[in-house]
Design a protein around this motif. Structure first.
Motif, PDB file in Angstrom:
ATOM      1  N   ARG A  71       0.827  -1.213   0.000  1.00  0.00           N
ATOM      2  CA  ARG A  71       0.000   0.000   0.000  1.00  0.00           C
ATOM      3  C   ARG A  71       0.857   1.258   0.000  1.00  0.00           C
ATOM      4  NH1 ARG A  71      -2.373  -4.289   1.732  1.00  0.00           N
ATOM      5  NH2 ARG A  71      -4.648  -4.559   1.618  1.00  0.00           N
ATOM      6  N   ALA A 126       2.044   1.620  -3.592  1.00  0.00           N
ATOM      7  CA  ALA A 126       0.941   2.100  -4.428  1.00  0.00           C
ATOM      8  C   ALA A 126       0.716   3.588  -4.245  1.00  0.00           C
ATOM      9  CB  ALA A 126      -0.330   1.319  -4.100  1.00  0.00           C
ATOM     10  N   GLY A 130       1.435   5.881  -7.427  1.00  0.00           N
ATOM     11  CA  GLY A 130       0.173   6.247  -8.052  1.00  0.00           C
ATOM     12  C   GLY A 130      -0.485   5.102  -8.802  1.00  0.00           C
ATOM     13  N   GLU A 131       0.029   3.875  -8.630  1.00  0.00           N
ATOM     14  CA  GLU A 131      -0.530   2.705  -9.288  1.00  0.00           C
ATOM     15  C   GLU A 131      -1.658   2.118  -8.437  1.00  0.00           C
ATOM     16  OE1 GLU A 131       0.330   1.322 -12.176  1.00  0.00           O
ATOM     17  OE2 GLU A 131       2.209   2.352 -12.682  1.00  0.00           O
ATOM     18  N   ALA A 132      -2.639   1.512  -9.112  1.00  0.00           N
ATOM     19  CA  ALA A 132      -3.708   0.830  -8.403  1.00  0.00           C
ATOM     20  C   ALA A 132      -3.210  -0.507  -7.875  1.00  0.00           C
ATOM     21  CB  ALA A 132      -4.910   0.625  -9.320  1.00  0.00           C
ATOM     22  N   LEU A 133      -3.561  -0.822  -6.638  1.00  0.00           N
ATOM     23  CA  LEU A 133      -3.146  -2.085  -6.005  1.00  0.00           C
ATOM     24  C   LEU A 133      -4.331  -3.035  -5.959  1.00  0.00           C
ATOM     25  CD1 LEU A 133      -1.217  -3.873  -4.289  1.00  0.00           C
ATOM     26  CD2 LEU A 133      -2.107  -2.671  -2.269  1.00  0.00           C
ATOM     27  N   PHE A 134      -4.113  -4.261  -6.453  1.00  0.00           N
ATOM     28  CA  PHE A 134      -5.121  -5.312  -6.347  1.00  0.00           C
ATOM     29  C   PHE A 134      -4.747  -6.148  -5.136  1.00  0.00           C
ATOM     30  CE2 PHE A 134      -7.544  -9.087  -7.278  1.00  0.00           C
ATOM     31  CZ  PHE A 134      -8.663  -8.612  -7.948  1.00  0.00           C
ATOM     32  N   ARG A 183     -10.261  -9.169 -13.015  1.00  0.00           N
ATOM     33  CA  ARG A 183      -9.691  -8.239 -13.985  1.00  0.00           C
ATOM     34  C   ARG A 183      -8.360  -8.791 -14.484  1.00  0.00           C
ATOM     35  NH1 ARG A 183      -6.823  -2.887 -12.197  1.00  0.00           N
ATOM     36  NH2 ARG A 183      -5.862  -3.448 -14.181  1.00  0.00           N
ATOM     37  N   PRO A 205      -3.004  -6.409 -12.815  1.00  0.00           N
ATOM     38  CA  PRO A 205      -2.437  -5.055 -12.856  1.00  0.00           C
ATOM     39  C   PRO A 205      -0.950  -5.082 -12.516  1.00  0.00           C
ATOM     40  CG  PRO A 205      -3.580  -5.374 -10.803  1.00  0.00           C
ATOM     41  CD  PRO A 205      -3.752  -6.650 -11.584  1.00  0.00           C
TER      42      PRO A 205
END
Length: 364
Positions: A156, A159, A163-167, A191, A194
């Motif tokens: 986290r 992320a 600025g990246e989305a974390l799955f 999805r 990522p």
């Protein structure tokens, strides 16, 4: 041609285990009294050298940031590496491990490249900045983290910095899709994988194929500005007060223990959390909170030391998640002896004082 008759009484005498109160037979000695056979010429067996897979020019890199306490991979770390191998092998990529302390077990775990992070001690802020720098500097296609207490926190932080989305909480992973449960497990989110993924425990099997190169990789990290935290350290909890579910090292007493003062002294000397079998707790010799097993506490300890425990099925269910098991029992054929990675066939009442003397630096 006459065939020699089998003598069952001689076989039984050969299999009899001496020094036990109850009559015990060692069935592994059956072949020792079998009828004589014609000796064949000795055959020399040459073990094949383990295969080594080298990916000289990978198409892309998939990074793994394991917890690796003390440079040693946890079972969860190995599962994350197995997931990274799925993503890397789908298109000619390589797996890169971002660790503080390199280890010689990385190659067998499925690592192609190893990059040492410039972090010392407990510094989650500095580690997140270093991982973010590698993520951008090497144009990593994916970065996988164990969704554990430390790994999830680090994922986290990375992320937020990148600025990246974390799955997070991924429970299933393939080169084409990653999924996790949602809405109280009534729905599933799916999805394409990522860039940042935090993998739940037991989601993917660890790598069990060929050994990989695990070559060191050079990288120039940018200079780091002083952070807000000047110093931090872990303060270990008192093992005697830690719950069994959270303990890393558990010493457990069974029906073969009668000197519980020596048992508690040994648990203290080993810096371990004391546990017990159901029979001991039923007798009131240990508190109910110390009971190990399916009807007590199911352990996830790194090491379980069983003293005088035969190994009932319910007890063995409680130590399924333990990575290492050490057992002391007089019964050679006890289920706990078979489960143990290291077994001592002896009286636990005699082993305990011997261990205490060794821990105290005295002659055994």
């Amino acid at each position: 041609m006459t065939r020699q008759r089998r003598d069952p009484r001689a076989e039984e005498r050969q299999q009899l285990v001496a020094g036990t109160l109850r009559r015990r037979l060692d069935r592994t000695q059956r072949a020792a009294v079998a009828a004589p056979v014609i000796a064949a010429a000795p055959v020399t067996v040459t073990e094949a050298a383990p295969r080594l897979r080298v990916i000289a020019e990978p198409a892309y890199l998939v990074a793994v940031v394991p917890d690796a306490p003390g440079g040693r991979l946890t079972p969860h770390d190995r599962q994350v590496i197995g997931a990274a191998r799925l993503l890397a092998d789908a298109g000619g990529g390589a797996v890169l491990a971002l660790v503080e302390t390199p280890s010689d077990e990385f190659g067998a775990a499925g690592i192609d490249r190893v990059l040492a992070l410039p972090v010392a001690g407990y510094d989650p802020e500095g580690k997140a900045e270093a991982v973010a720098a590698v993520l951008d500097g090497l144009s990593l296609r994916h970065a996988l983290f164990p969704d554990s207490a430390d790994g999830g926190d680090l994922a986290r932080r990375v992320a937020a910095l990148s600025g990246e989305a974390l799955f997070a909480g991924a429970e299933n992973l393939s080169p084409k899709a990653v999924t996790r449960a949602a809405r109280a497990r009534k729905a599933e989110q799916r999805r394409a994988p990522p860039r940042l993924i935090a993998l739940a425990a037991d989601a993917v099997a660890p790598h069990a194929g060929t050994r990989h190169e695990a070559a060191m990789l050079a990288f120039t990290f940018p200079p780091r500005a002083p952070g807000a935290v000047l110093a931090a350290e872990f303060i270990p909890a008192d093992p005697a007060r830690v719950s069994l579910a959270e303990a890393e090292f558990v010493v457990s007493a069974g029906n073969g223990i009668s000197d519980f003062d020596a048992f508690r002294a040994l648990a203290t000397a080993l810096n371990a959390t004391p546990g017990a079998s159901r029979m001991v707790c039923d007798a009131g010799l240990m508190p109910r909170a110390a009971q190990v097993g399916a009807s007590g506490t199911v352990l996830t300890a790194n090491c379980y030391f069983a003293l005088g425990i035969a190994g009932a099925p319910q007890h063995l269910q409680g130590i399924t998640g333990c990575e290492h098991v050490v057992a002391v029992n007089t019964d050679l054929h006890a289920a706990m002896i078979e489960r143990a990675g290291l077994a001592i066939v002896a009286d636990a009442q005699q082993v305990m004082p011997a261990l205490l003397r060794l821990l105290a630096g005295e002659d055994a």
